[in-house]
Enzyme design. Structure first.
Site, PDB file in Angstrom:
ATOM      1  N   HIS A 141       0.836  -1.137   0.057  1.00  0.00           N
ATOM      2  CA  HIS A 141       0.081   0.232   0.085  1.00  0.00           C
ATOM      3  C   HIS A 141       0.999   1.351   0.033  1.00  0.00           C
ATOM      4  CE1 HIS A 141      -3.316   2.478   1.373  1.00  0.00           C
ATOM      5  NE2 HIS A 141      -2.389   3.235   1.958  1.00  0.00           N
ATOM      6  N   GLU A 142       2.104   1.222   0.816  1.00  0.00           N
ATOM      7  CA  GLU A 142       2.729   2.405   0.813  1.00  0.00           C
ATOM      8  C   GLU A 142       3.553   2.341  -0.184  1.00  0.00           C
ATOM      9  OE1 GLU A 142       2.202   4.570   3.029  1.00  0.00           O
ATOM     10  OE2 GLU A 142       0.751   3.250   4.283  1.00  0.00           O
ATOM     11  N   HIS A 145       1.650   4.431  -3.143  1.00  0.00           N
ATOM     12  CA  HIS A 145       1.742   5.870  -2.825  1.00  0.00           C
ATOM     13  C   HIS A 145       2.915   6.422  -3.571  1.00  0.00           C
ATOM     14  CE1 HIS A 145      -1.639   6.196  -0.476  1.00  0.00           C
ATOM     15  NE2 HIS A 145      -1.140   5.994   0.675  1.00  0.00           N
ATOM     16  N   GLU A 220      -6.023   6.970  -0.667  1.00  0.00           N
ATOM     17  CA  GLU A 220      -6.095   5.822   0.095  1.00  0.00           C
ATOM     18  C   GLU A 220      -6.951   4.559  -0.517  1.00  0.00           C
ATOM     19  OE1 GLU A 220      -4.049   5.601   2.474  1.00  0.00           O
ATOM     20  OE2 GLU A 220      -3.439   7.583   2.383  1.00  0.00           O
TER      21      GLU A 220
END
Length: 306
Positions: A141-142, A145, A220
């Protein structure tokens, strides 16, 4: 976004571009309004330009220092680096720096204003609560980004709100200290000018706040989607979300408030409202229920495609 195996998100790209254009227009109007209100041009340049430079080049280091995070080498933390190495190879993307924050608040975040300065950070509290599969899902997930470059966009987008918020506080204090007398040249009283600056800054702060919050919530959901498809394990990300959200309630409120200013960059907010409410609409993150529903749908899609 850079070429990686993370699924592209045209919606995120359009939203980032739209937010930056709108903020640029607000920013230009902000400068003009400050000059019209009587604020000296050199002071406008000093405040706006100075904060912009600090926010762009030092915000990542400020965040790391505030959270007590430090970069770790592969020799210092081979297990964490192995997970990041595996994900970067899977996503076909350059490896960012890796850091650890020694706090029991279970979270992770990505930071950095450029490709060379990007860093992913996990807390010791997160690693203590998650198994390896769940940790991998959160790091995916990070890394999403980083790949979508929305970390840099959020860093730039946050700057205008910081300037406006600073001027609201400074202008209010100045107005209270100077009183209502006229200036020596017979023009408007310094307090009147200060109040004009406060009103203008408050409007700008509100606009920038709403724009960045809307972008933050969408990014997100985008990162959740990208991580779920990259790892093909949406259930692992769901499990991590449930664990973190449940354990967050057991963390002392004082500890959560200390890290709350960095909510926009966290995997999940330290403090947040529940359900459809004003706090949820103004939150940096979508409701956990919405994130879990999206991941459940992705799991069904992957199941049908198997």
């Amino acid at each position: 976004m850079a070429r990686t195996r993370f699924i592209p998100d045209r919606g995120l790209t359009v939203r980032m571009a739209t937010t930056m254009v709108l903020l640029a227009l607000v920013y230009a109007a902000f400068v003009v309004a400050l000059l019209w209100a009587g604020m000296p041009w050199w002071l406008v340049l000093l405040v706006v330009g100075g904060v912009a430079l600090v926010q762009y080049f030092a915000s990542d280091r400020i965040a790391m220092a505030a959270l007590g995070a430090r970069e770790v080498t592969p020799q210092q933390d081979p297990e964490l680096h192995a997970v990041v190495d595996r994900l970067c190879a899977l996503a076909d993307m350059p490896k960012p720096k890796v850091a650890v924050a020694h706090t029991d608040v279970p979270n992770a975040f990505a930071t950095g204003h450029s490709r060379g300065s990007t860093m992913v950070c996990v807390t010791t509290g997160l690693r203590r609560r998650l198994d390896n599969v769940e940790l991998e899902a959160v790091l995916a997930h990070e890394l999403s980004h980083v790949a979508h470059r929305d970390v840099a966009v959020m860093t730039v987008a946050a700057f205008l709100g910081i300037v406006a918020g600073f001027l609201v506080q400074a202008g209010t204090r100045f107005a209270l200290l100077t009183g209502g007398g006229r200036s020596r040249e017979g023009g408007p009283a310094p307090a009147v000018i200060a109040l004009l600056v406060v009103v203008i800054s408050a409007i700008v702060w509100a606009l920038s706040f709403l724009l960045t919050r809307a972008l933050s919530r969408y990014r997100e959901l985008s990162a959740d989607r990208a991580a779920a498809y990259l790892t093909a394990r949406p259930s692992a990300l769901s499990s991590a979300l449930v664990k973190i959200s449940g354990d967050m309630a057991r963390i002392p409120t004082q500890d959560l408030r200390q890290v709350e200013p960095f909510n926009a960059f966290f995997f999940t907010p330290a403090l947040s409202g529940k359900g459809v409410s004003l706090s949820a609409l103004l939150s940096t993150h979508p409701p956990t229920e919405q994130r879990l529903a999206q991941l459940a749908e992705i799991s069904r899609q992957l199941g049908r495609g198997a």
